[in-house]
Design a protein around this motif. Sequence first.
Motif, mmCIF file in Angstrom:
data_model
loop_
_atom_site.group_PDB
_atom_site.id
_atom_site.type_symbol
_atom_site.label_atom_id
_atom_site.label_comp_id
_atom_site.label_asym_id
_atom_site.label_seq_id
_atom_site.Cartn_x
_atom_site.Cartn_y
_atom_site.Cartn_z
ATOM 1 N N UNK A 32 -14.685 -28.366 16.491
ATOM 2 C CA UNK A 32 -13.676 -27.628 15.728
ATOM 3 C C UNK A 32 -12.289 -27.920 16.262
ATOM 4 N N UNK A 33 -12.153 -28.033 17.609
ATOM 5 C CA UNK A 33 -10.834 -28.323 18.153
ATOM 6 C C UNK A 33 -10.388 -29.728 17.785
ATOM 7 N N UNK A 34 -11.336 -30.624 17.710
ATOM 8 C CA UNK A 34 -10.971 -31.999 17.341
ATOM 9 C C UNK A 34 -10.429 -32.035 15.919
ATOM 10 N N UNK A 35 -11.072 -31.352 15.017
ATOM 11 C CA UNK A 35 -10.573 -31.291 13.626
ATOM 12 C C UNK A 35 -9.224 -30.591 13.578
ATOM 13 N N UNK A 36 -9.105 -29.486 14.374
ATOM 14 C CA UNK A 36 -7.813 -28.774 14.391
ATOM 15 C C UNK A 36 -6.697 -29.670 14.876
ATOM 16 N N UNK A 37 -7.005 -30.439 15.960
ATOM 17 C CA UNK A 37 -5.959 -31.301 16.512
ATOM 18 C C UNK A 37 -5.554 -32.361 15.501
ATOM 19 N N UNK A 38 -6.546 -32.900 14.786
ATOM 20 C CA UNK A 38 -6.189 -33.926 13.782
ATOM 21 C C UNK A 38 -5.300 -33.331 12.694
ATOM 22 N N UNK A 39 -5.634 -32.157 12.212
ATOM 23 C CA UNK A 39 -4.822 -31.522 11.169
ATOM 24 C C UNK A 39 -3.434 -31.157 11.676
ATOM 25 N N UNK A 40 -3.361 -30.697 12.900
ATOM 26 C CA UNK A 40 -2.057 -30.320 13.460
ATOM 27 C C UNK A 40 -1.158 -31.534 13.613
ATOM 28 N N UNK A 41 -1.751 -32.616 14.134
ATOM 29 C CA UNK A 41 -0.936 -33.800 14.390
ATOM 30 C C UNK A 41 -0.605 -34.529 13.098
ATOM 31 N N UNK A 42 -1.564 -34.558 12.169
ATOM 32 C CA UNK A 42 -1.336 -35.296 10.931
ATOM 33 C C UNK A 42 -0.355 -34.559 10.001
ATOM 34 N N UNK A 43 -0.532 -33.256 9.883
ATOM 35 C CA UNK A 43 0.314 -32.514 8.946
ATOM 36 C C UNK A 43 1.502 -31.832 9.568
ATOM 37 N N UNK A 44 1.740 -32.026 10.861
ATOM 38 C CA UNK A 44 2.862 -31.396 11.553
ATOM 39 C C UNK A 44 2.867 -29.896 11.321
ATOM 40 N N UNK A 45 1.693 -29.283 11.535
ATOM 41 C CA UNK A 45 1.529 -27.849 11.347
ATOM 42 C C UNK A 45 1.549 -27.175 12.704
ATOM 43 N N UNK A 46 2.288 -26.094 12.871
ATOM 44 C CA UNK A 46 2.316 -25.426 14.182
ATOM 45 C C UNK A 46 0.921 -24.968 14.571
ATOM 46 N N UNK A 47 0.746 -24.923 15.840
ATOM 47 C CA UNK A 47 -0.575 -24.525 16.330
ATOM 48 C C UNK A 47 -0.866 -23.060 16.042
ATOM 49 N N UNK A 48 0.191 -22.262 15.809
ATOM 50 C CA UNK A 48 -0.022 -20.828 15.499
ATOM 51 C C UNK A 48 -0.698 -20.630 14.151
ATOM 52 N N UNK A 49 -0.779 -21.693 13.352
ATOM 53 C CA UNK A 49 -1.404 -21.568 12.031
ATOM 54 C C UNK A 49 -2.911 -21.754 12.112
ATOM 55 N N UNK A 50 -3.449 -22.040 13.288
ATOM 56 C CA UNK A 50 -4.865 -22.367 13.390
ATOM 57 C C UNK A 50 -5.595 -21.332 14.241
ATOM 58 N N UNK A 51 -6.856 -21.232 13.921
ATOM 59 C CA UNK A 51 -7.798 -20.472 14.756
ATOM 60 C C UNK A 51 -9.069 -21.304 14.848
ATOM 61 N N UNK A 52 -9.571 -21.525 16.055
ATOM 62 C CA UNK A 52 -10.713 -22.399 16.280
ATOM 63 C C UNK A 52 -11.867 -21.542 16.783
ATOM 64 N N UNK A 53 -13.022 -21.770 16.179
ATOM 65 C CA UNK A 53 -14.208 -21.002 16.553
ATOM 66 C C UNK A 53 -15.402 -21.938 16.654
ATOM 67 N N UNK A 54 -16.290 -21.665 17.584
ATOM 68 C CA UNK A 54 -17.522 -22.416 17.740
ATOM 69 C C UNK A 54 -18.714 -21.475 17.753
ATOM 70 N N UNK A 55 -19.625 -21.651 16.809
ATOM 71 C CA UNK A 55 -20.748 -20.722 16.667
ATOM 72 C C UNK A 55 -22.086 -21.342 17.089
ATOM 73 N N UNK A 56 -22.106 -22.573 17.365
ATOM 74 C CA UNK A 56 -23.365 -23.205 17.762
ATOM 75 C C UNK A 56 -24.369 -23.116 16.641
ATOM 76 N N UNK A 57 -25.623 -22.731 17.023
ATOM 77 C CA UNK A 57 -26.694 -22.633 16.023
ATOM 78 C C UNK A 57 -26.898 -21.205 15.545
ATOM 79 N N UNK A 58 -25.946 -20.300 15.806
ATOM 80 C CA UNK A 58 -26.151 -18.867 15.510
ATOM 81 C C UNK A 58 -26.030 -18.548 14.018
ATOM 82 N N UNK A 59 -25.429 -19.413 13.243
ATOM 83 C CA UNK A 59 -25.197 -19.084 11.827
ATOM 84 C C UNK A 59 -25.669 -20.250 10.944
ATOM 85 N N UNK A 60 -26.960 -20.469 10.848
ATOM 86 C CA UNK A 60 -27.429 -21.569 9.992
ATOM 87 C C UNK A 60 -27.298 -21.208 8.522
#
Length: 563
Positions: free
Chosen positions: A486-514
């Motif tokens: 999720x952070x990798x996708x966030x970083x790509x979107x932030x760097x590509x679209x010049x979006x402030x980091x305050x616009x993102x929230x990153x979460x990792x759920x693993x296998x808890x929500x299939x």
Amino acid sequence: MRRSAQLQALFPVLICLAAIIWLICGFLKASALLKGGLILVACITALLIARRRYRRQRPAKAQQKSGIYPPEGFRGPVLLVCGSLSDNLFADGPCRATAQGCYLQVGTPESLSACADRLLIREPRMAGQLVVMFRFLPDLHVDEGALRASLKVLRQQVKLLKNLSGYTPPVVLTGEFSGPETPWIVVRGKTALVCPADEPALTLDEWRQLQESVTRLPYLAQAMRLLQQVVVDELSKPDRLCPSVAPFAVALRSGSIRSLSDALWPQWLFRHSALLPPPQVISYPPLWHFADPVLPLLAPFAMPLQGGTTGCRVVMVLLLCALTATGLSVMHNHSLIGRISSDLERWYAIPMTHYIPKAESLRALQQDALLLERWQRQGEPLRYGLGLYTGERLWLRVQQAIDTYVPPPPPPEPQPKPKPVPKIVRLDSMSLFDSGKSVLKSGSTKMLVNSLVGIKARPGWLIVVAGYTDNTGSPQLNQRLSLKRAEAVRNWMRDTGDVPESCFAVQGYGASRPVTTNDTPEGRALNRRVEISLVPQADACRMPGNTNASLQDDDVHDYEMEK
């Protein structure tokens, strides 16, 4: 005397004026200005009439000194004697009063109206006592044409007397003929009575049977014939100017009186019966010439008026005002009934489903009901009165109609505008990352661009990037791997679209929500994913120079994402 004349002239006028004002104010439906004008005209007219009555009822001193009047307070018939009076009938005075009647010397028929006017000025109630007596002496009349002319004048004077007093006075014809002496014979309608002096009256048939009546009957028959064919015929002729006069009674008698040789009676008597009047001449006392037997017949028909002509006119004005008020009341009530009936007909003609016209008709009925209720509490206006008002029944009908009103159903409550639910962009992790890795593949950029073209950073929205894995491996490793991806996708979107980091929230759920089962390879492939979504949050994504937008003002299409 002056104050009495003023009151007598003013009082009847005031009564009539009060009735007219009552009619105008109470029953005439007009503007206040028009009513005031009508009342002013009525007051001016009443003043002129009162002034005229005062001048008429104020007797002149010269008239009181020279006039001939009945005794004060006399209540019997007052006979105005005219016609043949040249035989000194009133030798003892121009007025002869008895207990049953009063004779007044008038003279020629032309003087009747003037004499009656003088009497009525002094006593208006005497209009009901006046009687016209025409005296006919055919022994002194030479010209039949002159006699008929005087009878025409008599008809004109009777008409004037009617206009003057308001009543047609009784007309009595008296005739005296030369011949054998007879008592007075009074003919009233089809009844003829013979009235000897100081003796009971006899019917004509009873008198004819008496022995001494044999020589008198021929003279009497011709006298009646002469009266009928000359006097009564002239009085009953059709005339456009003067109505015919029907004698109230005819009284005649015969006796030895002076007769002219060429007079009407001797010529008539000789021509129709070859009889001659007696040659001797006998002088009779004045009482012999007065037809007193007629007076008892006149008594019921010649009495003082209660209030006189003025009283009758006042009664007529009051009656006319009452009838007019009743007619106006009927008209106003008819108009009220018609108006309310029209509102009711319109109410029942409009279907219940037509809510707007029905509401307008309801308002009209409510106004009618309020008006009728106010009149029930305070009393209806005078113009609707006189026992003709039907407001209670009208109010009941209007109220029954109002009670049938069914209000329209309430409008549906406005549904709250659903908050826009953003679509979730779901990316396959295997297309972006190698197995067990969190670094984007070199060929994943094109896929990210095509998938995330609808994701736009904007104030008040938070871009949530969540990573998921299947159940292969340990939960801790899976949770850490999902967060890294999720952070990798966030970083790509932030760097590509010049979006402030305050616009993102990153979460990792693993296998808890299939999203599907992990028992099959296909299910485990679907569970390995990265999901990107927009979530409203007031303090998220603050960019320099922009203020937070209201969540309710956001449009859904701004965050819809194409797949």
